[in-house]
Design an enzyme around this catalytic site. Structure first.
Site, mmCIF file in Angstrom:
data_model
loop_
_atom_site.group_PDB
_atom_site.id
_atom_site.type_symbol
_atom_site.label_atom_id
_atom_site.label_comp_id
_atom_site.label_asym_id
_atom_site.label_seq_id
_atom_site.Cartn_x
_atom_site.Cartn_y
_atom_site.Cartn_z
ATOM 1 N N CYS A 243 -52.804 -9.731 22.741
ATOM 2 C CA CYS A 243 -52.537 -9.153 21.426
ATOM 3 C C CYS A 243 -53.236 -7.798 21.280
ATOM 4 O O CYS A 243 -52.849 -6.850 21.940
ATOM 5 C CB CYS A 243 -52.941 -10.147 20.331
ATOM 6 S SG CYS A 243 -52.142 -9.812 18.736
ATOM 7 N N HIS A 328 -49.404 -14.855 22.068
ATOM 8 C CA HIS A 328 -50.580 -15.712 22.223
ATOM 9 C C HIS A 328 -50.263 -16.885 23.152
ATOM 10 O O HIS A 328 -49.661 -17.870 22.722
ATOM 11 C CB HIS A 328 -51.044 -16.234 20.859
ATOM 12 C CG HIS A 328 -51.736 -15.209 20.036
ATOM 13 N ND1 HIS A 328 -53.104 -15.041 20.035
ATOM 14 C CD2 HIS A 328 -51.247 -14.256 19.209
ATOM 15 C CE1 HIS A 328 -53.432 -14.050 19.228
ATOM 16 N NE2 HIS A 328 -52.313 -13.551 18.724
ATOM 17 N N GLU A 330 -52.182 -19.115 24.206
ATOM 18 C CA GLU A 330 -52.893 -20.326 23.777
ATOM 19 C C GLU A 330 -52.185 -21.020 22.619
ATOM 20 O O GLU A 330 -52.557 -22.132 22.236
ATOM 21 C CB GLU A 330 -54.328 -19.968 23.372
ATOM 22 C CG GLU A 330 -54.505 -19.401 21.980
ATOM 23 C CD GLU A 330 -53.992 -17.985 21.800
ATOM 24 O OE1 GLU A 330 -53.903 -17.529 20.648
ATOM 25 O OE2 GLU A 330 -53.668 -17.326 22.815
#
Length: 359
Positions: A243, A328, A330
Site C-alpha cells: 500500500c 493488502h 494479509e
C-alpha cells in the site's frame, strides 16, 4: 438526535447520531465491503477520514477483542444507512454503538449512503463534516489531510521486537495493520517494528534478513524526505512494500504517484497478475496510485493491475529483490487470494540470506 453530513460542496444529508459532542471534520470516502467495519475503523490508513459504508446494515456481529488493526480508532467518523443495535455473534463483547460511545467516535445513521457514494464517485473524495448544528459549519479552518503529518501521527515511536525462529524482518511502520504483523509471525518470522523515520544505521545494526515497508495514511509525497533512506535500505535488503509502502518504494526508485478521484476501499477489488493472467479478489484502502507512464524511465516492471480502472497494483524491480503491492495480501477484511505474496517475499529473503545486494 438529529445530525447531518455536510459536504464541502454544500450538499447536506440528514440522519441521526447518539454520541455527538462536537463537529467532526474529515475527508469523506466510501468502503464497499459487506463486513469488516471493525478492521476499517481501527486501520491507520483511514486516519482522518469519514467512512461511508455502502452495505446497508452495519454492526450486526458487534465488536470483538481480536479483529482490531490498531490499539485505538483511527477513522474520524462512521456513516451508515442502518446499524444493528446488538452484536449477534458469540465473540462479540459489545455493540458497535457501545464501542463508538466509549471512544467518542461519531456514528451517523439513517443516511442515504447510496446518494452520498454517488456524489463521491462523481466529484471525488472531499472534505465533509458531521454536525448537529448547520449554523456552525465552516471549512475555512479545516486542515486538509494533504497538509497533516498523518504518518507521524500513527507511526510507532519506539523499536519493538517479536521473537521467532525464522528470518528476521524489520517492519518499517508508516501505520501498519496488526494483521500484517500477524502474517509474518504465523510464518515464524522474527519481526522488529521501527518508526517510519528510522535511520539506515539503526536498521543496519538490527541485522535484518529483509524489510517490509508497511501501509499507512495519506499522500506518499508528504514524507518524500524519507526517500533517500528508503532507496538505500531497499537497495541493501530484500524488500516488500504494501500500500503506502508500495508507493514510497516506487517514488524512491524514480516513479511518480497521483491521487485517484475516489480511492479503492473495499474487500472486493479485482486485480490481475500480468504474468500468469490469474485474477485475485483483494482488500484495498488507498487514495493514491503509481502513475503507469512514470515507470518507463525506471527499473520497475508492473506485475499487477486493477481490472476496474487499469491502475498499477504491483511492481517488481528488474535487478533487485524488491516487490510491491498496492493491495493488502494479509486481507482483514477480505479474501486471502493474494496471501502467496508473503510466501514469495520470504522466498526472496531465504535466497538472499544476509548477503547485501550491494554496498
Amino acid at each position: 438526535m438529529k445530525a447531518y453530513l455536510v459536504l464541502a460542496t454544500g450538499e447536506t444529508f440528514a440522519g441521526e447520531i447518539a454520541n455527538a459532542k462536537e463537529d467532526v471534520y474529515g475527508e469523506v470516502v466510501f468502503f464497499t465491503g459487506m463486513t469488516g467495519y471493525q478492521e476499517v475503523l481501527s486501520d491507520p490508513s483511514f486516519k482522518g477520514q469519514l467512512v461511508v459504508f455502502t452495505y446497508p446494515l452495519i454492526g450486526n456481529y458487534g465488536i470483538n477483542a481480536s479483529d482490531f488493526e490498531s490499539k485505538e480508532p483511527q477513522a474520524a467518523g462512521l456513516i451508515v444507512s442502518e446499524q444493528s443495535e446488538e452484536g449477534h455473534h458469540y465473540e462479540a463483547t459489545q455493540s458497535l454503538q457501545q464501542f463508538c460511545d466509549q471512544h467518542q467516535l461519531p456514528l451517523l445513521t439513517g443516511i442515504d449512503t447510496r446518494a452520498v457514494v454517488k456524489r463521491i464517485r462523481e466529484q471525488g473524495d472531499m472534505p465533509a463534516v458531521i454536525t448537529t448544528d448547520l449554523s456552525r459549519v465552516s471549512f475555512e479552518e479545516w486542515v486538509p489531510l494533504s497538509e497533516r503529518a498523518l504518518v507521524d501521527e500513527v507511526s510507532t515511536k519506539k523499536v519493538e521486537t517479536f521473537e521467532g525462529n525464522g528470518p528476521h524482518i524489520v517492519l518499517i511502520d508508516y501505520g501498519f495493520k496488526q494483521s500484517i504483523l500477524n502474517s509474518l509471525l504465523k510464518r515464524d518470522c522474527q519481526v522488529t517494528i521501527v518508526p517510519y523515520d528510522v535511520s539506515f544505521e539503526v536498521v543496519q545494526e538490527l541485522n535484518p534478513d529483509g524489510l517490509l515497508f508497511s501501509n499507512g495514511p495519506g499522500d506518499p509525497k508528504q514524507i518524500e524526505d524519507r526517500l533517500p533512506t528508503i532507496y538505500r535500505l531497499a537497495s541493501t535488503y530484500p524488500s516488500l512494500g504494501i500500500c503506502l509502502g508500495h508507493q514510497l518504494l516506487a517514488l524512491a526508485f524514480g516513479a511518480d504517484t497521483e491521487k485517484l478521484r475516489f480511492g479503492h476501499r473495499g474487500a472486493n477489488q479485482p486485480v490481475i497478475n500480468l504474468k500468469s493472467n490469474r485474477v485475485y479478489m483483494t482488500s484495498q484502502n488507498h487514495s493514491y496510485v503509481v502513475k503507469e507512464d512514470s515507470l518507463q524511465r525506471t527499473d520497475w516492471d508492473a506485475t499487477f493491475k486493477n481490472i476496474n480502472d487499469g491502475s498499477i497494483e504491483g511492481l517488481t524491480h528488474k535487478y533487485l529483490p524488491i516487490q510491491t503491492v498496492q493491495f493488502h495480501p494479509e486481507a482483514h477484511p477480505g479474501p486471502s487470494d493474494s496471501d502467496e505474496i508473503f510466501h514469495s517475499f520470504i522466498d526472496d529473503v531465504a535466497a538472499k540470506g544476509r548477503e547485501k545486494t550491494y554496498a
